[in-house]
Design a protein around this motif. Structure first.
Motif, PDB file in Angstrom:
ATOM      1  N   GLN A 481       0.835  -1.200   0.000  1.00 42.85           N
ATOM      2  CA  GLN A 481       0.000   0.000   0.000  1.00 42.85           C
ATOM      3  C   GLN A 481       0.871   1.252   0.000  1.00 42.85           C
ATOM      4  OE1 GLN A 481      -2.129   1.140   3.613  1.00 42.85           O
ATOM      5  NE2 GLN A 481      -3.968   1.444   2.410  1.00 42.85           N
ATOM      6  N   SER A 485       0.770   3.902  -2.923  1.00 45.89           N
ATOM      7  CA  SER A 485       0.357   5.280  -2.640  1.00 45.89           C
ATOM      8  C   SER A 485       1.456   6.272  -3.026  1.00 45.89           C
ATOM      9  CB  SER A 485      -0.017   5.445  -1.160  1.00 45.89           C
ATOM     10  OG  SER A 485       1.074   5.143  -0.325  1.00 45.89           O
ATOM     11  N   MET A 573      -3.340  -0.824  -5.125  1.00 45.73           N
ATOM     12  CA  MET A 573      -4.267  -0.895  -3.997  1.00 45.73           C
ATOM     13  C   MET A 573      -4.907   0.455  -3.726  1.00 45.73           C
ATOM     14  SD  MET A 573      -2.063  -3.215  -1.365  1.00 45.73           S
ATOM     15  CE  MET A 573      -3.329  -3.124  -0.103  1.00 45.73           C
ATOM     16  N   MET A 574      -4.348   1.540  -4.290  1.00 42.20           N
ATOM     17  CA  MET A 574      -4.846   2.880  -4.009  1.00 42.20           C
ATOM     18  C   MET A 574      -5.905   3.332  -5.007  1.00 42.20           C
ATOM     19  SD  MET A 574      -3.252   3.094  -1.369  1.00 42.20           S
ATOM     20  CE  MET A 574      -4.176   4.552  -0.966  1.00 42.20           C
TER      21      MET A 574
END
Length: 709
Positions: A481, A485, A573-574
């Motif tokens: 993550q 990000s 995942m973002m």
């Protein structure tokens, strides 16, 4: 009152005179250091370390452990430093004392965090010397024996901590004598009335059935004598907490539990154990499915024994445990038996094996500690790792792996190696392909299939049960993550800088460093991470990077719009897809920055982004990448005439079109017409159009629409 001379007499049974002198020297040093200090009960404080050393003497621990027991509170409670202990008693004893000492120098906001930090320090000390935890367990046992002087609320807090951590560690290390006493003392502190009532009932029941126990015991002993098998039969007593848990969990009355007679047979050799098993099975009929061979497959803590349950006289169940004298020592003292045999200069594989398993467990704890986000998360992992109901499965090469009950192939993969767990994509159970979430059973052979580009899924956390797997998955996802990000934040900031005809690479020297200092951030990645998570607005950061004074920053950029950001289905995942409008590849889309989650992708005409559509800091254009991967959910609403077999026909049609039904709901509008709400997983708008065309060709379908909000 127990004195140092009494302890010295006891130590004479297994320690040489010079080592006993060292233990006495440590006692006199502690007595002087604690001079004037008293316990809550009013006794001189030195009675506590002396009692702790006496507990360790019962386990035949080595002289350095006994010295550490004498000195374990001097660093914490007196002015003596670690350096002074090194000078007086050597580095090894000082390290043991330091490992057992508590973290009193740090002030914590809450006791849970303090305990977690304390436990982390203990794990680090254990990694250097496992004796630290044995001394700590003895320290906790004496503290539990002397809880009487404390307030009831403090008693309960210490007792719960003891049950959750220390009793479980004693069990994990196989130190049964300490585990049982810690559990019973904790039970008495938490539920004093229940403990007292069960204790009275046990004493009464034991008196009533004394003759029956003697009869069964003599019958078993006669059986061994007749067969010429060496062995001693002793009665086995249940402890209070065990009785309470069985009454509560199995919903059994006290009389039902006490109707089960427990016996232990201690013999000389392993082969004699199996011969005794045959003799008692010949004497009384065994209960099917109640035989367990922990000699061939020991428990993780080194425990070995044969367990069987027999139908005794009048059908009364008799539980029998058969083990050697060495196994009995291991069952009672666990890893401490390693030093018992070491002191006797006897290299016993059973004790050495337990020590190796304990070291392996501590290594696992250290790995979890590195992966855990904070001390409380670490404590949660440790609790999950302790007290499992074990199953035993095989690797393709025939090696035995021990796992807790309910473990899956993912747990197995992480038990083998973290890298195998991180890259597993499928498994074979007994040579048949199976889901990674399938619970394993004892005796199965498990083979893990890996792929180089594979990575853990967030969904794994819903079914993994081992602490190592849960900790490793969380660690990987946190790291992933962060990486995603940072990457997304960099893209967003560069897109915003485009509006000012600037790029990160062309910013004036020192501009980024000045902004990072102003925002109190350690580096560029921290800034990109904050932007990618939606905690900072890329447009505002870009303006502050380009302009140094407030007046200039207020000016409009040279171009009001920036090009849309291209995304694919497997971006990161973002980036997530809104469930309100279910955007598909081919749909016009826009992005909404959600704090802590990153970009949420909506259809451009979605009503839920109407409020922020005009704000470029919260909503911005997106476009689909040329390379799109994965399936996307889409909602359909069907109006259809009610008839039998309709759902089966619809499911078959969707499957033939290479799509999946993720959810289906049916509501009857009237006796003739039904509304079917479908969530399908499709690849793009073209794929969806093909499916809709097929559904329209079904008879009795009067209307089909795609649900937008």
């Amino acid at each position: 009152m127990f004195t140092i001379d009494d302890l010295a007499d006891r130590l004479g049974g297994y320690l040489p005179a010079d080592e006993i002198c060292q233990v006495k020297r440590a006692f006199y040093y502690a007595e002087q250091a604690h001079d004037g200090q008293r316990r809550r009960s009013g006794e001189p404080y030195v009675t506590h370390p002396l009692a702790v050393a006496n507990i360790l003497a019962n386990m035949h621990m080595d002289y350095q452990s006994l010295m550490a027991a004498m000195l374990h509170d001097v660093i914490e409670d007196t002015g003596v430093s670690k350096e002074a202990l090194i000078k007086q008693f050597g580095n090894e004893v000082a390290e043991l004392v330091d490992g057992v000492s508590k973290l009193t120098q740090i002030t914590f906001e809450d006791k849970a965090v303090a305990q977690a930090e304390n436990f982390q320090k203990m794990v680090l000390a254990m990694s250097r010397d496992i004796r630290v935890i044995i001394v700590k367990l003895a320290d906790r046992l004496h503290n539990m024996r002397t809880l009487g002087a404390l307030r009831p609320d403090k008693k309960r807090r210490i007792a719960r901590e003891t049950l959750e951590i220390y009793a479980r560690i004693a069990s994990r290390l196989g130190i049964n004598t300490i585990r049982v006493e810690l559990e019973d003392l904790s039970f008495q502190a938490i539920h004093p009335m229940r403990a007292e009532r069960i204790q009275r009932a046990v004493v009464k029941a034991r008196g009533n059935r004394r003759s029956m126990v003697r009869h069964v015991q003599s019958t078993l002993q006669k059986c061994l004598d007749d067969e010429g098998l060496p062995g001693t039969v002793i009665g086995r007593q249940k402890h209070l907490l065990s009785i309470y848990h069985k009454m509560r969990d199995q919903r059994k009355s006290f009389s039902e539990l006490m109707d089960v007679f427990g016996f232990r047979i201690i013999t000389d050799r392993v082969d004699t154990c199996y011969r005794i098993l045959g003799a008692v099975h010949n004497l009384y009929k065994p209960v099917p499915g109640r035989f367990k061979d922990y000699i061939a497959i020991p428990k993780a803590n080194g425990y070995q024994s044969l367990h069987t349950t027999l139908f005794g006289m009048n059908g009364i169940p008799i539980e029998v445990q058969i083990r050697t004298r060495e196994m009995e020592a291991m069952a009672n003292n666990g890893i401490a038996a390693h030093w018992l045999y070491k002191a006797g200069q006897t290299d016993r594989p059973i004790a050495m094996g337990s020590h190796a398993r304990a070291r392996e467990w501590v290594r696992g704890l250290l790995e979890m500690q590195r992966h855990a986000g904070n001390p409380l998360e670490f404590i949660e992992h440790v609790k999950n790792d302790l007290f499992p109901d074990d199953i035993y499965v095989f690797t393709p090469k025939g090696d035995i792996m021990e796992l807790p009950h309910g473990a899956t192939a993912v747990d197995f993969a992480y038990t083998v190696h973290t890298d195998i767990g991180n890259s597993c994509i499928a498994c074979r159970i007994d040579r048949h392909l199976a889901s990674l979430s399938t619970p394993l059973e004892s005796g199965q052979t498990v083979e893990i299939i890996t792929a180089p580009g594979a990575r853990p899924s967030l969904g794994w956390l819903s079914f993994v049960v081992t602490a190592k797997a849960r900790s490793a998955v969380r660690h990987y996802l946190k790291h992933q993550q962060r990486s995603d990000s940072v990457q997304l934040g960099r893209r967003l900031l560069n897109k915003s800088l485009d509006a000012f005809d600037a790029r990160l690479e062309t910013l004036p020297e020192g501009r980024m460093e000045a902004l990072l200092e102003e925002m109190a951030l350690d580096g560029e990645d921290d800034l990109f991470d904050a932007i990618g998570l939606g905690n900072k607005v890329a447009y505002s950061v870009a303006r502050r990077l380009v302009f140094t004074d407030t007046a200039a920053a207020a000016e409009e950029p040279t171009s009001n719009t920036t090009g849309p950001i291209a995304i694919s289905g497997a971006d990161s995942m973002m980036i997530s897809f809104a469930r309100c409008c279910h955007p598909l590849p081919g749909d016009p889309i826009a992005g909404h920055m959600s704090v802590g989650k990153g970009i949420v992708v909506h259809r451009s005409d979605c009503r839920n982004i109407d409020d922020c559509r005009s704000d470029p800091e919260k909503c911005f254009p997106l476009e689909w990448s040329n390379t799109i991967e994965g399936d996307f959910p889409v909602a359909l609403r069907l109006e259809i005439e009610t008839r039998r077999g309709l759902v089966a026909e619809l499911a078959s049609l969707v499957t033939d079109a290479e799509a999946n039904i993720e959810r289906i709901g049916i509501e009857e509008r009237d006796a003739r017409l039904s509304i079917i709400n479908l969530i399908l997983a499709v690849k793009d708008r073209i794929h969806l159009a093909r499916i809709i065309k097929r559904i329209r060709n079904l008879h009795h379908v009067s209307k089909i629409t795609r649900v937008k909000n």
